[in-house]
Design a protein around this motif. Structure first.
Motif, short mmCIF file in Angstrom:
data_model
loop_
_atom_site.label_atom_id
_atom_site.label_comp_id
_atom_site.label_asym_id
_atom_site.label_seq_id
_atom_site.Cartn_x
_atom_site.Cartn_y
_atom_site.Cartn_z
N ALA A 390 0.81 -1.21 0.00
CA ALA A 390 0.00 0.00 0.00
C ALA A 390 0.85 1.26 0.00
N GLN A 391 2.08 1.18 0.52
CA GLN A 391 2.88 2.39 0.73
C GLN A 391 3.93 2.63 -0.34
N ALA A 392 4.40 1.57 -1.02
CA ALA A 392 5.52 1.70 -1.95
C ALA A 392 5.08 2.32 -3.27
N ASP A 393 6.01 2.99 -3.92
CA ASP A 393 5.79 3.51 -5.26
C ASP A 393 5.63 2.32 -6.21
N PRO A 394 4.51 2.23 -6.94
CA PRO A 394 4.31 1.07 -7.83
C PRO A 394 5.45 0.88 -8.83
N ALA A 395 6.08 1.98 -9.26
CA ALA A 395 7.17 1.85 -10.22
C ALA A 395 8.42 1.25 -9.60
N ARG A 396 8.48 1.21 -8.25
CA ARG A 396 9.64 0.65 -7.56
C ARG A 396 9.22 -0.48 -6.63
N MET A 397 8.16 -1.16 -6.98
CA MET A 397 7.64 -2.21 -6.11
C MET A 397 8.66 -3.33 -5.92
N GLY A 398 9.37 -3.70 -6.99
CA GLY A 398 10.35 -4.78 -6.87
C GLY A 398 11.46 -4.43 -5.91
N SER A 399 12.01 -3.21 -6.04
CA SER A 399 13.07 -2.77 -5.14
C SER A 399 12.56 -2.67 -3.70
N SER A 400 11.33 -2.15 -3.55
CA SER A 400 10.77 -2.00 -2.20
C SER A 400 10.56 -3.35 -1.53
N ALA A 401 10.04 -4.32 -2.29
CA ALA A 401 9.83 -5.65 -1.73
C ALA A 401 11.15 -6.32 -1.39
N GLY A 402 12.17 -6.11 -2.24
CA GLY A 402 13.48 -6.67 -1.94
C GLY A 402 14.06 -6.11 -0.65
N LEU A 403 13.88 -4.80 -0.43
CA LEU A 403 14.37 -4.19 0.80
C LEU A 403 13.61 -4.70 2.03
N LEU A 404 12.32 -5.00 1.87
CA LEU A 404 11.58 -5.55 3.00
C LEU A 404 12.18 -6.89 3.43
N ARG A 405 12.53 -7.75 2.46
CA ARG A 405 13.17 -9.02 2.78
C ARG A 405 14.55 -8.78 3.40
N THR A 406 15.26 -7.77 2.91
CA THR A 406 16.57 -7.47 3.46
C THR A 406 16.47 -7.06 4.92
N PHE A 407 15.48 -6.23 5.26
CA PHE A 407 15.31 -5.83 6.66
C PHE A 407 14.92 -7.03 7.53
N GLY A 408 14.19 -7.98 6.97
CA GLY A 408 13.92 -9.21 7.71
C GLY A 408 15.20 -9.98 7.99
N TYR A 409 16.09 -10.05 6.99
CA TYR A 409 17.38 -10.72 7.19
C TYR A 409 18.24 -9.97 8.20
N LEU A 410 18.16 -8.63 8.18
CA LEU A 410 18.90 -7.86 9.18
C LEU A 410 18.39 -8.17 10.59
N GLY A 411 17.08 -8.39 10.71
CA GLY A 411 16.54 -8.80 12.00
C GLY A 411 17.10 -10.15 12.44
N ALA A 412 17.23 -11.08 11.49
CA ALA A 412 17.81 -12.39 11.80
C ALA A 412 19.26 -12.25 12.24
N LEU A 413 20.01 -11.36 11.58
CA LEU A 413 21.40 -11.14 11.96
C LEU A 413 21.49 -10.49 13.34
N SER A 414 20.60 -9.55 13.64
CA SER A 414 20.57 -8.94 14.97
C SER A 414 20.26 -9.98 16.03
N ALA A 415 19.33 -10.88 15.71
CA ALA A 415 18.98 -11.95 16.65
C ALA A 415 20.17 -12.86 16.91
N SER A 416 20.92 -13.18 15.86
CA SER A 416 22.09 -14.04 16.02
C SER A 416 23.13 -13.38 16.92
N ALA A 417 23.34 -12.07 16.73
CA ALA A 417 24.29 -11.35 17.57
C ALA A 417 23.82 -11.32 19.03
N ALA A 418 22.51 -11.14 19.25
CA ALA A 418 21.98 -11.11 20.61
C ALA A 418 22.17 -12.46 21.30
N ASN A 419 21.88 -13.54 20.59
CA ASN A 419 22.06 -14.87 21.18
C ASN A 419 23.53 -15.13 21.51
#
Length: 462
Positions: A390-419
């Motif tokens: 709903a929020q992303a620019d339709p012309a950049r939907m692919g890049s926006s969706a890719g960044l969403l997955r990247t932020f999820g992976y960054l969360g996984a990396l943060s979790a690994s560091a915390a553990n």
């Protein structure tokens, strides 16, 4: 939309119209390779540590290695799919998964096992962008929108595998040891290769306009993440220079991506869009808590609560059941604010309950903690995905969706560091409580950010 070459449109059984359903099986089977390898390891970290006489701080690199490779590999392989087509990348990636699984089975040391996980991260990065390309190709061929049912099947299959993975991993370890969670990749890889070779269309994709890979951007991104994670996994004053490397490499990466015509990660999608930035922040917070629990709680169940891997995996079944049930009940609703608020509240409840856990805690209490986290897992990921669309620019939907997955992976990396930080001397009850306090703070921030974001009220309302 990517232009589909004639080789993709010819000789297909469904040319009369409609999605070619022969593609569904290889798409789904390939897409679950990453979540199954991510989640099964949750109950294997303790047995692996005992096998190689390694501490949790060292075995945490098994998690970090996969997500570092995936965070970089996903967008890189996506560009290669756009250039060379889905078939060669799908087949190469799934073949690498089988080879990495075999290497893990035969690994003589923890270092080699970490290399196996890195290779798994690279190999499992191929199926998702290949599937997205095929969906676009089918939409172009048929002149219709890609069927929402196929997208839902991909999303649900990934989530179901992610939540049942710890239980499956526990059963495999109980049947034949931790080696089996790596060995299972061999038959999965073989099935993907057979289905991919028989069903994926031949031919190459049209080259990207102004094509070319941003190799410099990839190297700077990988260097920034690797230096940052190396410091977080072992924070010490004598490693201060790593933070300097992070700052310099990160600044160079940002300048490079904003100036190049075909960036590795399109940072332009962030400009002038505060609601989208907030969604990325929520994704990072939600996945930090989710992955820290998925990898940290089973370790404590085995070390602090003295359960076996199979019992620890079975004790996570309530998490799996609630996550699947919540997804099934709410998945068709487009509204996100209520989902995110309830998901954050469930995380707060789970983290607060973890603070009461101890070596003598009853099984029902431990199962309740998993159920709280399962509710959050069933709500947060899909809600953030709906918010992004709903929020992303339709012309950049692919890049926006890719960044969403990247932020999820960054969360996984943060979790690994915390553990790694809180379990430096083993998965003790004191370490679990310290981890719980950190995750409780992240969950409170998630709830506060959700309630303060007024733009979410409009998402899904029209």
């Amino acid at each position: 939309m990517t232009r589909v070459p004639a080789a993709f449109r010819a000789g297909r059984r469904s040319d009369a119209g409609g999605f070619d359903r022969r593609l569904i099986a290889p798409m789904i089977l390939g897409s679950i390779l990453n979540p199954i390898n991510s989640s099964m390891l949750a109950v294997a970290l303790v047995p692996i540590g005992r096998w190689f006489h390694a501490s949790p701080a060292h075995t945490a690199w098994l998690v970090t290695g996969l997500y570092l490779a995936t965070a970089v590999g996903q967008p890189v392989i996506g560009r290669l799919v756009d250039t060379f087509g889905p078939r060669p990348l799908y087949l190469t990636g799934t073949a690498l998964v089988g080879a990495a699984g075999l290497l893990g089975v035969l690994a003589p040391s923890l270092g080699v096992l970490i290399v196996s996980r890195v290779l798994l991260g690279i190999g499992t990065s191929a199926a998702y962008p290949a599937s997205m390309f095929l969906l676009r190709a089918e939409a172009d061929r048929t002149g219709m929108r890609s069927p929402s049912g196929i997208l839902a099947a991909l999303s649900i299959s990934n989530q179901v595998i992610a939540v049942i993975g710890p239980t499956l991993g526990g059963l495999l370890i109980g049947a034949g040891g931790w080696h089996l969670i790596f060995a299972v990749n061999v038959p999965l890889s073989a099935a993907c290769l057979v289905l991919g070779a028989r069903r994926l269309p031949r031919g190459s994709a049209a080259a990207r306009p102004g094509g070319g890979l941003d190799v410099i951007g990839m190297a700077l991104f990988a260097g920034t993440l690797t230096a940052f994670m190396t410091f977080l996994m072992n924070p010490a004053w004598e490693l201060w220079w790593l933070l300097v490397v992070v700052a310099l490499a990160g600044a160079c990466f940002a300048v490079r991506e904003l100036r190049t015509a075909q960036p590795f990660l399109d940072l332009r999608v962030l400009g002038g869009n505060p609601p989208l930035l907030a969604t990325y922040g929520r994704q990072w917070l939600a996945y930090t808590t989710s992955y820290a629990f998925m990898y940290g709680f089973p370790q404590w169940l085995q070390d602090g609560r003295s359960l076996g891997p199979s019992a620890a995996g079975l004790l996570l079944l309530p998490m799996s059941a609630t996550a699947i049930a919540v997804t099934a009940l709410t998945g068709r609703r487009a509204e996100v604010r209520g989902k995110l608020a309830v998901g954050a509240a469930a995380q707060i409840a789970g983290c607060a309950t973890m603070l009461t856990a101890g070596s003598g805690s009853p099984m029902w209490l431990l199962a309740l903690i998993g159920a709280f986290v399962g509710v959050a897992q069933g709500l947060n990921g899909l809600a953030n995905q709906n918010a992004l669309y709903a929020q992303a620019d339709p012309a950049r939907m692919g890049s926006s969706a890719g960044l969403l997955r990247t932020f999820g992976y960054l969360g996984a990396l943060s979790a690994s560091a915390a553990n790694a930080t809180f379990y430096r001397h083993g998965a003790t009850t004191a370490g679990l409580h310290d981890l719980s306090l950190l995750l409780l703070g992240a969950s409170v921030l998630l709830l506060a950010g959700t309630l303060a974001d007024r733009s979410l009220r409009r998402v899904g309302r029209t």
